[in-house]
Design an enzyme around this catalytic site. Structure first.
Site, PDB file in Angstrom:
ATOM      1  N   GLU A 315      -7.340  -2.629  -0.220  1.00 19.79           N
ATOM      2  CA  GLU A 315      -6.559  -2.726   1.014  1.00 19.79           C
ATOM      3  C   GLU A 315      -6.215  -4.190   1.310  1.00 19.79           C
ATOM      4  O   GLU A 315      -5.215  -4.491   1.959  1.00 19.79           O
ATOM      5  CB  GLU A 315      -7.326  -2.119   2.194  1.00 19.79           C
ATOM      6  N   HIS A 346     -23.001  10.020 -17.632  1.00 20.79           N
ATOM      7  CA  HIS A 346     -22.877  11.438 -17.985  1.00 20.79           C
ATOM      8  C   HIS A 346     -21.539  11.992 -17.535  1.00 20.79           C
ATOM      9  O   HIS A 346     -21.365  13.211 -17.411  1.00 20.79           O
ATOM     10  CB  HIS A 346     -24.024  12.228 -17.344  1.00 20.79           C
ATOM     11  N   LYS A 455       0.851   7.623   7.923  1.00 18.23           N
ATOM     12  CA  LYS A 455       0.423   8.152   9.221  1.00 18.23           C
ATOM     13  C   LYS A 455       1.628   8.686   9.991  1.00 18.23           C
ATOM     14  O   LYS A 455       1.590   9.756  10.594  1.00 18.23           O
ATOM     15  CB  LYS A 455      -0.253   7.044  10.040  1.00 18.23           C
TER      16      LYS A 455
HETATM   17  O1  F6P Z   1      -6.795   2.222   6.458  1.00 16.63           O
HETATM   18  C1  F6P Z   1      -6.159   1.604   7.518  1.00 16.63           C
HETATM   19  C2  F6P Z   1      -7.187   1.227   8.551  1.00 16.63           C
HETATM   20  O2  F6P Z   1      -6.564   0.572   9.606  1.00 16.63           O
HETATM   21  C3  F6P Z   1      -8.316   0.375   7.972  1.00 16.63           C
HETATM   22  O3  F6P Z   1      -7.960  -0.963   7.811  1.00 16.63           O
HETATM   23  C4  F6P Z   1      -9.377   0.606   8.998  1.00 16.63           C
HETATM   24  O4  F6P Z   1     -10.664   0.203   8.544  1.00 16.63           O
HETATM   25  C5  F6P Z   1      -9.265   2.116   9.185  1.00 16.63           C
HETATM   26  O5  F6P Z   1      -7.858   2.383   9.059  1.00 16.63           O
HETATM   27  C6  F6P Z   1      -9.808   2.639  10.499  1.00 16.63           C
HETATM   28  O6  F6P Z   1      -9.138   2.010  11.540  1.00 16.63           O
HETATM   29  P1  F6P Z   1      -9.817   2.023  13.006  1.00 16.63           P
HETATM   30  O7  F6P Z   1     -11.122   1.281  12.885  1.00 16.63           O
HETATM   31  O8  F6P Z   1      -8.825   1.338  13.876  1.00 16.63           O
HETATM   32  O9  F6P Z   1     -10.041   3.458  13.381  1.00 16.63           O
END
Ligand code: F6P
Length: 479
Positions: A315, A346, A455
């Site tokens: 990320e 394994h 999202k």
């Molecule tokens: O994967 C995107 C992200 O924003 C991550 O960087 C973060 O750790 C996760 O989603 C959860 O985000 P939040 O802590 O805002 O719920």
């Protein structure tokens, strides 16, 4: 650079130079890195290590620790190191005291809770879960259950066997806007019923949203917006992990991370674990052009290290434009995978030994641990060393289907015995290694715009699915 090294016969070099592992290894704060299994000549090694001495990294480290805007797309600094500083500013000190005080109460059972639901995902889950798993001494009075994905079956099964009157809830979410986390939190709130308010907390950078959700203001464990999700373990996001391992061990974890900060800040050179990890990952990705990297732990306590590093590395470094918004014309993040040695022997190691593709590995281990089966630990270590030898030296006798080509890049990352300080040093070193790589590659390590589109699309598709039941035939239209 170093492309020709792909053809180096490390197997022969190791065979004829028994001292090679001494010249291609380093030790820092009790962590030994042996990269003698990498296809490097002494000259290529010196050229690689020299990357750290150009001054560019030192200037970037100064910028990081001075609070400069190192995350330009979100106009933020990246000061997660402040969360573990010895004398943080009063606000951070107060935030730390609050969550550690709660963690101590949960650990000792004085909150009267037998179970705690930790709801969070990504950085709000992976780091705390790894720390809890690695450092749990099984002396805490509260059982923590980690809920990260919308698994209705598991939630039903879990809540059937828990007492809502003796169960607490931590909602860990920097944004307090993540669908998975809020869905789980709402279900937990409903299940807990009237007692929810007195047994729930939020770890977040958005206290307004937490209060709107129903968390009492005095139970919001706030942390600053400049803490990146995957760097938030050291904040109140770590409260559930601290509840498992106890306040003292969590403070030892912070202390180890602080040492890594000091080392990286004062002298970001190849003598530091952070910079060495960065240089080795740089060599694999841009020297040998290898698109994968496995981090396999033969130290059972670090079984979740690969999961944690997947997010931290991919990320942070999975970027396609540089800091001047120009397309990056070289590879960036490798595909990180991990898991448990010997389990993976394994399942996937066959391909590493005899498959035509090269998948470099970092094998993580320790020499001993405190438990009633020391011979098991020695067995794990022997497998780690055996796999490294077979991957490096190969096997030339026997029938063709029995031979191993060897010359597969493998590094060892070893410590005497895993301690809270040692884990803190390791995790902070990987954080700094990621930053160093972002400096070498001129990319932003601290944003993650790529996850936003999914999202957005999911929300649109969800509306359609809620309106009209889906069938296998109709699914294609949703894509
Ligand atoms: O994967 C995107 C992200 O924003 C991550 O960087 C973060 O750790 C996760 O989603 C959860 O985000 P939040 O802590 O805002 O719920």
């Amino acid at each position: 650079m170093w492309q020709e090294n792909n053809k180096l016969d490390v197997a022969r070099m190791s065979e004829h130079d028994p001292e090679r592992h001494k010249r291609f290894s380093m030790i820092d704060a009790g962590w030994r890195v042996d990269y003698s299994g990498f296809p490097l000549t002494c000259a290529a090694r010196d050229e690689l290590l020299g990357l750290a001495g150009t001054g560019e990294l030192a200037r970037a480290v100064t910028a990081l620790f001075s609070g400069a805007i190192v995350n330009p797309s979100e106009n933020q600094p990246a000061l997660h190191m402040s969360l573990r500083a010895a004398g943080p500013d009063p606000e951070l000190a107060e935030q730390r005291e609050r969550f550690l005080h709660l963690a101590a109460e949960l650990h000792e059972g004085s909150q009267g809770l037998t179970d705690l639901l930790h709801v969070g995902i990504g950085g709000s889950d992976l780091g705390p879960r790894l720390v809890a798993d690695a450092l749990d001494a099984f002396d805490g009075r509260v059982r923590v259950h980690w809920l990260s994905t919308m698994d209705g079956r598991r939630f039903e099964q879990l809540t059937r066997r828990l007492d809502p009157a003796r169960t607490g809830l931590v909602v860990a979410s920097k944004s307090f806007g993540t669908e998975e986390t809020l869905t789980l939190a709402r279900a937990a709130r409903d299940w807990m019923g009237a007692g929810f308010t007195d047994r729930s907390w939020a770890s977040t950078a958005r206290p307004d949203r937490a209060v709107e959700f129903g968390i009492a203001p005095e139970r919001v464990l706030h942390f600053p917006a400049w803490v990146g999700g995957r760097f938030s373990l050291w904040s109140s996001v770590g409260v559930s992990a601290a509840a498992v391992i106890g306040r003292e061990r969590f403070e030892q974890l912070l202390s180890g991370a602080r040492q890594a900060d000091r080392r990286f800040c004062e002298s970001p050179d190849a003598g530091s674990l952070a910079v060495m990890l960065a240089l080795l990952m740089h060599f694999l990705r841009r020297g040998l052009d290898l698109p994968t990297l496995g981090v396999v732990s033969y130290e059972p306590r670090l079984a979740l290290l690969g999961d944690y590093l997947q997010q931290l590395i991919m990320e942070s470094l999975g970027k396609g434009v540089d800091l001047r918004d120009r397309p990056v014309d070289q590879p960036t993040a490798p595909l990180i995978f991990g898991g448990r040695g010997t389990d993976l022997q394994h399942s996937i190691f066959q391909a590493f030994h005899q498959g035509p593709e090269t998948h470099p590995l970092i094998l993580v281990g320790s020499l001993a641990d405190d438990h009633a089966y020391p011979e098991w630990h020695r067995a794990q270590l022997s497998h780690l060393l055996a796999q490294a030898r077979a991957l490096t030296r190969g096997r030339s006798d026997g029938a063709a289907f029995q031979r191993l080509p060897g010359n597969r890049p493998v590094a060892l990352l070893l410590t005497e015995r895993l301690t809270p300080e040692g884990l803190g040093y390791l995790l902070a070193s990987f954080e700094h290694a990621v930053y160093a790589l972002a400096v070498f590659w001129d990319i932003n390590a601290f944003d993650q715009w790529g996850v936003e589109e999914g999202k957005r699309l999911a929300a649109q598709i969800r509306q359609r699915l809620d309106r009209a039941p889906v069938s296998l035939e109709s699914l294609g239209k949703e894509s």
